[in-house]
Scaffold this motif. Structure first.
Motif, PDB file in Angstrom:
ATOM      1  N   SER A   1      -1.825   4.069   4.870  1.00  0.00           N
ATOM      2  CA  SER A   1      -2.950   3.389   5.722  1.00  0.00           C
ATOM      3  C   SER A   1      -3.796   4.518   6.332  1.00  0.00           C
ATOM      4  CB  SER A   1      -2.281   2.663   6.670  1.00  0.00           C
ATOM      5  OG  SER A   1      -1.496   3.235   7.555  1.00  0.00           O
TER       6      SER A   1
ATOM      7  N   ALA B   1       0.659  -1.275   0.093  1.00  0.00           N
ATOM      8  CA  ALA B   1       0.033   0.119   0.179  1.00  0.00           C
ATOM      9  C   ALA B   1       0.773   1.257  -0.209  1.00  0.00           C
ATOM     10  CB  ALA B   1      -0.921  -0.014   1.093  1.00  0.00           C
ATOM     11  N   GLN B   2       0.172   2.301  -0.449  1.00  0.00           N
ATOM     12  CA  GLN B   2       1.073   3.685  -0.427  1.00  0.00           C
ATOM     13  C   GLN B   2       0.948   4.434   0.963  1.00  0.00           C
ATOM     14  OE1 GLN B   2      -1.075   5.489  -3.676  1.00  0.00           O
ATOM     15  NE2 GLN B   2       0.475   4.993  -5.379  1.00  0.00           N
TER      16      GLN B   2
ATOM     17  N   ASP C   1      -8.293   4.633  -4.384  1.00  0.00           N
ATOM     18  CA  ASP C   1      -8.745   3.263  -3.953  1.00  0.00           C
ATOM     19  C   ASP C   1     -10.415   3.601  -3.689  1.00  0.00           C
ATOM     20  OD1 ASP C   1      -8.764   4.974  -1.434  1.00  0.00           O
ATOM     21  OD2 ASP C   1      -7.252   3.869  -0.684  1.00  0.00           O
TER      22      ASP C   1
ATOM     23  N   PRO D   1      -5.553  -0.426   4.232  1.00  0.00           N
ATOM     24  CA  PRO D   1      -4.388  -0.102   3.292  1.00  0.00           C
ATOM     25  C   PRO D   1      -5.037   1.012   2.294  1.00  0.00           C
ATOM     26  CG  PRO D   1      -5.430  -2.173   2.717  1.00  0.00           C
ATOM     27  CD  PRO D   1      -5.941  -1.854   3.981  1.00  0.00           C
ATOM     28  N   ARG D   2      -4.256   1.916   1.924  1.00  0.00           N
ATOM     29  CA  ARG D   2      -4.670   2.897   1.165  1.00  0.00           C
ATOM     30  C   ARG D   2      -3.680   3.105  -0.031  1.00  0.00           C
ATOM     31  NH1 ARG D   2      -7.621   7.360   2.493  1.00  0.00           N
ATOM     32  NH2 ARG D   2      -7.685   7.256   0.181  1.00  0.00           N
ATOM     33  N   THR D   3      -4.433   3.096  -1.093  1.00  0.00           N
ATOM     34  CA  THR D   3      -3.649   3.534  -2.277  1.00  0.00           C
ATOM     35  C   THR D   3      -4.377   4.880  -3.199  1.00  0.00           C
ATOM     36  OG1 THR D   3      -4.798   2.190  -3.857  1.00  0.00           O
ATOM     37  CG2 THR D   3      -2.880   1.253  -2.781  1.00  0.00           C
TER      38      THR D   3
END
Length: 66
Positions: free
Chosen positions: A10, A7-8, A36, A31-33
């Motif tokens: 959170s 992920a990039q 998203d 998790p963050r991207t």
């Protein structure tokens, strides 16, 4: 989340008592991207293809923590 799932970043949220039938504290680490779909506290809900996919994600996170 970053190293375990690629992920990039959170998103971390905590909740206690409100909207719970049994008061307790729980924590979400999402998790963050980029792109998203997370909007505020609400993120797109998806399901795992099967138990094996779910277990694989769990193992990736455990490995990153270990």
């Amino acid at each position: 989340m970053v190293s375990g799932l690629g992920a990039q970043g959170s998103f971390v949220a905590m909740n206690n008592t409100v909207s719970q039938s049994v008061p307790h504290l729980h924590l979400h680490v999402v998790p963050r991207t980029k792109g998203d779909g997370l909007r505020g506290f609400f993120w797109p809900r998806t399901t795992y293809a099967d138990d094996a996919e779910r277990a694989a994600y769990g193992e990736r996170i455990r490995s990153a923590l270990g």
